[in-house]
Write an enzyme that holds these catalytic residues in place. Sequence first.
Site, PDB file in Angstrom:
ATOM      1  N   GLY A 198       0.963  -1.166  -0.074  1.00  7.93           N
ATOM      2  CA  GLY A 198      -0.128  -0.113  -0.184  1.00  7.93           C
ATOM      3  C   GLY A 198       0.715   1.133  -0.111  1.00  7.93           C
TER       4      GLY A 198
ATOM      5  N   GLY B  66       0.160   8.883   2.823  1.00  8.73           N
ATOM      6  CA  GLY B  66       0.733  10.029   2.873  1.00  8.73           C
ATOM      7  C   GLY B  66       2.418  10.051   3.155  1.00  8.73           C
TER       8      GLY B  66
ATOM      9  N   ASP C 137      -4.190   8.276  16.202  1.00  7.66           N
ATOM     10  CA  ASP C 137      -4.555   8.069  14.766  1.00  7.66           C
ATOM     11  C   ASP C 137      -5.430   6.815  14.690  1.00  7.66           C
ATOM     12  OD1 ASP C 137      -5.197   8.846  12.082  1.00  7.66           O
ATOM     13  OD2 ASP C 137      -3.066   8.183  11.582  1.00  7.66           O
TER      14      ASP C 137
END
Length: 435
Positions: free
Chosen positions: A170, A173, A287
């Site tokens: 994957g 950012g 997060d």
Amino acid sequence: MRVTLRVAAGPQVGRVFTFEQHETFMIGRSEDSHFCLPQDRYFSRHHCILEIAPPQCFLRDLGSTNGTFVNGIRVETAHLKNGDRIQGGETVLEVEVSSDSYYIPVSFKQSIPPTEPSIITIQCLNCGVASRAEASLPDAKLSYVCDNCREILKKNPQPIPNYQMIKILGQGGMGSVMLARSLKDGRPVAIKTLLPEVAVSEQSLKRFIREIEVAANLRHPNIVGYIEHGTHNGIVYLISEFVNGMDASKLAKFRGGRLHYREVVKIIEQTLSGLEFAHNLGFVHRDIKEQNILIEGEFPVYKAKLTDFGLAKSFRQTGMSGVTMVGDVAGTIAYMPPEQVRDFKEVKPPSDIYGVGMTAYSLLTGAHALDISARAGISETVKAIFEKPTIPLTRHLPGIPPRFAAVIEKALEKDVEARWRSAAAMREALLQSIK
């Protein structure tokens, strides 16, 4: 490096706000604004928000009625620089970006005014292209990867010594994640390469490495295991155990967009177990979202593991990132409670509890807990975090057990004091709710 905001006109003329690290700064008539202007009738309750990571300063209007102006021009977003003037209603703030002379003894610092940042030439570590950047000192050493190379390296990461690259799992950012095999013992591993979004100093890189080393001490069955880290050709890499499954977001999509509540209980109670362990050691994830929970196995024998513990926070706060709200990151911000949007630094365990609630809600319903569209931008999302109530779970799932719904909804209270006080308390209530 520091950013200073001086109130040059308006009801609170003369006030000064100084920022020396990554912070958010909200302006509006609401009492939860950092700069509260109840007497300036032209301001909205939540008028605009600044994200400051010196020397960077980024402004975003929050859909205000009368608008936010920079140097006389109405803007929705703006990168601010030294000398810019922000205006809303009768209030004007002047922006000052400055650099301290760090080699001056502390005892003399107060008597010597700060100077403007030095503009230096830097070269991309990958292709060598030259660029310009602000630095504290004219001889500062900065690491830099240009935008073009960042995209190339995310799609085609460089090999890491002693590991055989197998495939890319994957991209995000911060960089990319690869499946690899250790040449030493043959075991599969996940390698995350972390690409700085801006030019960063050697001090920032070292500080980021220290942050990784601290988080590496977390050893728990529901937290992805750390193996090692390092730098290669100027790029930071982090090697962890490979979880042979998919993240909770992909699992829900694979299952038609939502999961049965008993599946969600299995995933969330394990997530809370990992959080309880980390919180007791003084760590906050910051997060929590479906993409950061990896799932192995088949229900009812799911094994859930939290990943990226504190990584996004340390990536930002140690200077590896540009300002968060520049890009399209509304999806991540939508999982933040009000206190985390207001202050990135002082985030405590209840903020993770809120993130768990948001994650559970999304896995259950395939929708967001706040009344916002799937394509909501950052401005709409931030306003909703402060101003819109949570949609009751039963509106999406009428047949869900009321006690279970109440556990999730308590995690989503905007008032910190009204949430579960610990991950352990929420986990116990969650398990009791389905008996």
